[in-house]
Design a protein around this motif. Structure first.
Motif, short mmCIF file in Angstrom:
data_model
loop_
_atom_site.label_atom_id
_atom_site.label_comp_id
_atom_site.label_asym_id
_atom_site.label_seq_id
_atom_site.Cartn_x
_atom_site.Cartn_y
_atom_site.Cartn_z
N LYS A 3 35.34 16.06 15.20
CA LYS A 3 36.65 15.48 15.43
C LYS A 3 37.43 15.47 14.11
O LYS A 3 36.86 15.65 13.03
CB LYS A 3 36.51 14.07 16.00
CG LYS A 3 35.85 14.04 17.38
CD LYS A 3 35.87 12.67 17.99
CE LYS A 3 35.17 12.67 19.35
NZ LYS A 3 35.82 13.58 20.31
N TRP A 4 38.73 15.26 14.22
CA TRP A 4 39.61 15.43 13.06
C TRP A 4 39.24 14.51 11.90
O TRP A 4 39.43 14.86 10.74
CB TRP A 4 41.07 15.20 13.46
CG TRP A 4 41.38 13.79 13.88
CD1 TRP A 4 41.26 13.27 15.14
CD2 TRP A 4 41.86 12.73 13.05
NE1 TRP A 4 41.63 11.94 15.14
CE2 TRP A 4 42.01 11.58 13.88
CE3 TRP A 4 42.18 12.62 11.69
CZ2 TRP A 4 42.45 10.36 13.39
CZ3 TRP A 4 42.62 11.41 11.20
CH2 TRP A 4 42.76 10.29 12.04
N ILE A 41 40.92 20.72 10.31
CA ILE A 41 41.26 19.32 10.59
C ILE A 41 42.51 19.25 11.48
O ILE A 41 42.54 18.51 12.47
CB ILE A 41 41.48 18.55 9.27
CG1 ILE A 41 40.17 18.43 8.50
CG2 ILE A 41 42.08 17.17 9.54
CD1 ILE A 41 40.33 17.94 7.07
N ILE A 54 46.79 13.06 10.00
CA ILE A 54 45.72 13.65 9.18
C ILE A 54 46.02 13.63 7.69
O ILE A 54 45.22 14.13 6.89
CB ILE A 54 45.43 15.11 9.62
CG1 ILE A 54 46.64 16.03 9.33
CG2 ILE A 54 45.04 15.16 11.09
CD1 ILE A 54 46.37 17.50 9.62
N ALA A 105 42.65 17.82 15.42
CA ALA A 105 43.55 16.73 15.78
C ALA A 105 44.53 17.16 16.87
O ALA A 105 44.79 16.41 17.83
CB ALA A 105 44.30 16.24 14.55
N GLN A 135 35.31 25.02 13.37
CA GLN A 135 35.82 24.06 14.36
C GLN A 135 35.44 24.54 15.75
O GLN A 135 35.83 25.63 16.16
CB GLN A 135 37.34 23.93 14.25
CG GLN A 135 37.93 22.93 15.22
CD GLN A 135 37.38 21.54 14.99
OE1 GLN A 135 37.39 21.03 13.87
NE2 GLN A 135 36.90 20.90 16.05
#
Length: 416
Positions: free
Chosen positions: A315-316, A299, A22, A303, A325
Motif C-alpha cells: 500500500k502507498w 507510491i 503522499i 495511492a 508495485q
C-alpha cells in the motif's frame, strides 16, 4: 496547459488528493536519494574515476582500467572486498546462475529460505528434468523452505530444515518476483542471515538483490551476505547501462564466479567492455536518483489505484524495499487491458498492443508492457505478470517521476 486537464474529472480529483496524501513519503524518498547519492559520489572520488575510464576495451580486455575501477566502486558502495561488474552478464538470471555455479560443487546442497524461487531460476536449478546444464544435472541438491501463512520466512520450521539438510549455500530472494508476498527489507534479510549463521556458520549466504539496490540506505552485504547479485537492466544500471550485471562479495567467491563466467586461468582478468563501459559507469552514478524516481512513482501508483478501488501491494504508506508495485486485477482480461494502457503511454513503441504469450523460462503465458529504451529494462516503466491466479500485474520502474504519474493516471482513465 496542465496535463491533468485532459483527464476525466474523477481521475483529476483523485490525482490531486493523492499528491497531497503522499507528500510525506515523497520527502522521505528524496532524503534517501541524497544519502545514497553521497555514498556513490564518495566511491567515485575515492577510486579516482577518470575520463579515460569511460572508453572501454576491445579484444581480450587486458588491463582495462575502467573495468577494474568500476569493480572497486561497486565494492566500496556495497561494502564488500570484491566485485565483478561485466557487460557479459546477459540478464539478472544469468548473473545469479553464475554466482550459484561458482559457489556450488557437485554433491553440495542449495536451500532457498524465501519460498519458491523466481520462475526463470527454477530452470537454472533444474525443475524441468529435460533442461540441460542445470544445477541438478551438475549434481547439486536443492530444497526450498515454504513461507508461513503470513508470507514470511517460516523460522519455526527453518531450524529443523537447516539441521536436516545441512545446506552449503542458503539463498535469499529479496524481491517478491511473481508472488503476492512482501519484498523483504534489509532489516528482515539481516535477521535471516543472523539466524542461518548462528546455526550453520560455514554456510554461504547468497542474496538475489534484483530491484533492491538503493531502495534503502543499506544493503544486505553490510549484514553478512557472502555473495550478492543484481542486474544492470534494473536499479544499478540507472537506465543508461544497456547490458550487464554485477556480483559483489567475498574475494574468493567473486573469483570463483569469474571463473564460471570466463574460464579457469582467466577469471576476472579478461573481458572487453567495448562501448558499454560509459553507460555502466554513468548509470551507476545516476542509480540513486533513478531508483528514487521509480519508488516515488510506485507510491503514487499505489495511492491512486487504491483510491480508485483496486487491490494493491504494498500500500502507498507501507515500507518499501524495492520498486515493484503489485496490482491485483482478478482476471487475465483486465491484466491485458491495463498492460496495453501502460504500453500506450510509453516513449518507445507506444503504438504496439501487447499480447499474452509463452516466454522461455516461465510456466504460464506472460503479458508484458515495456516501451523502454533498453529492451526488457525494468528500471524503466514497465508492467508484466503471468496469467494465473490471482491475476496480478507487476508495475515497476520509471526513469522520471513525472512519466510514471502521467502514464499511470492516463492508463487508469482508459481502463475505467
Amino acid at each position: 496547459m496542465d496535463w491533468k486537464q485532459k483527464l476525466p474529472i474523477k481521475i483529476q480529483q483523485a490525482v490531486q488528493k493523492v499528491d497531497q496524501q503522499i507528500q510525506p513519503q515523497i520527502e522521505e524518498i528524496n532524503r534517501r536519494i541524497d544519502n545514497n547519492q553521497a555514498k556513490v559520489l564518495e566511491a567515485f572520488t575515492d577510486q579516482h574515476v577518470a575520463e579515460s575510464h569511460l572508453s572501454g576495451s576491445t579484444g581480450y580486455g587486458h588491463f582495462d582500467e575502467g573495468r577494474q575501477t568500476l569493480d572497486k566502486v561497486y565494492a566500496q558502495v556495497f561494502k564488500t572486498p570484491a566485485a565483478l561488474v561485466r557487460p557479459q552478464f546477459v540478464s539478472g538470471t544469468h548473473t545469479i546462475a553464475v554466482g550459484l555455479f561458482g559457489c556450488l560443487k557437485p554433491g553440495q546442497k542449495l536451500l532457498y529460505i524465501t519460498g519458491k524461487p523466481y520462475d526463470t531460476l527454477q530452470e537454472v536449478i533444474g525443475k524441468n528434468a529435460q533442461q540441460p546444464g542445470s544445477l541438478k544435472e551438475y549434481g547439486v541438491q536443492f530444497k526450498y523452505q515454504p513461507l508461513n501463512a503470513q508470507k514470511n520466512v517460516d523460522y519455526e520450521h527453518l531450524d529443523a530444515t537447516l539441521q536436516e539438510f545441512q545446506p552449503d549455500v542458503v539463498a535469499i530472494q529479496r524481491s517478491r518476483g511473481y508472488e503476492v508476498r512482501p519484498s523483504y527489507t534489509v532489516n528482515q534479510i539481516a535477521a535471516m542471515i543472523s539466524f542461518v549463521k548462528q546455526r550453520c556458520p560455514q554456510t554461504i549466504i547468497f542474496v538475489d538483490n534484483c530491484y533492491g539496490e538503493f531502495s534503502e540506505e543499506h544493503e544486505p552485504t553490510e549484514y553478512g551476505a557472502d555473495l550478492m547479485a543484481g542486474s544492470l537492466y534494473k536499479n544499478a544500471g540507472g537506465g543508461l547501462a544497456t547490458t550487464g550485471g554485477y556480483l559483489v562479495g567475498r574475494k574468493d567467491l567473486i573469483e570463483q564466479a569469474a571463473i564460471r563466467l570466463t574460464a579457469p586461468g582467466i577469471g576476472s582478468q579478461e573481458g572487453a567492455t567495448g562501448p558499454y563501459l560509459r553507460g555502466m559507469i554513468e548509470g551507476f552514478f545516476l542509480a540513486p536518483q533513478v531508483t528514487g524516481n521509480a519508488i516515488k512513482g510506485a507510491i503514487f501508483t499505489a495511492a491512486l489505484l487504491e483510491q480508485l478501488g483496486f487491490e494493491v501491494t504494498p500500500k502507498w504508506n507501507e515500507e518499501r524495499t524495492d520498486l515493484i508495485q503489485t496490482i491485483v486485477l482478478g482476471s487475465g482480461e483486465k491484466m491485458v487491458q491495463f498492460a496495453r494502457a501502460i504500453q500506450k503511454y510509453s516513449p518507445i513503441d507506444s503504438f504496439v498492443s501487447p499480447e499474452a504469450s509463452e516466454m522461455d523460462g516461465y510456466e504460464d503465458k506472460i503479458i508484458m508492457a515495456a516501451g523502454t529504451f533498453v529492451e526488457g529494462s525494468t528500471i524503466e516503466l514497465s508492467a508484466d505478470g503471468p496469467l494465473r491466479p490471482p491475476y496480478a500485474l507487476y508495475l515497476q520502474g520509471g526513469l522520471t517521476y513525472s512519466h510514471v504519474r502521467i502514464a499511470v493516471a492516463r492508463a487508469c482513465a482508459e481502463i475505467l
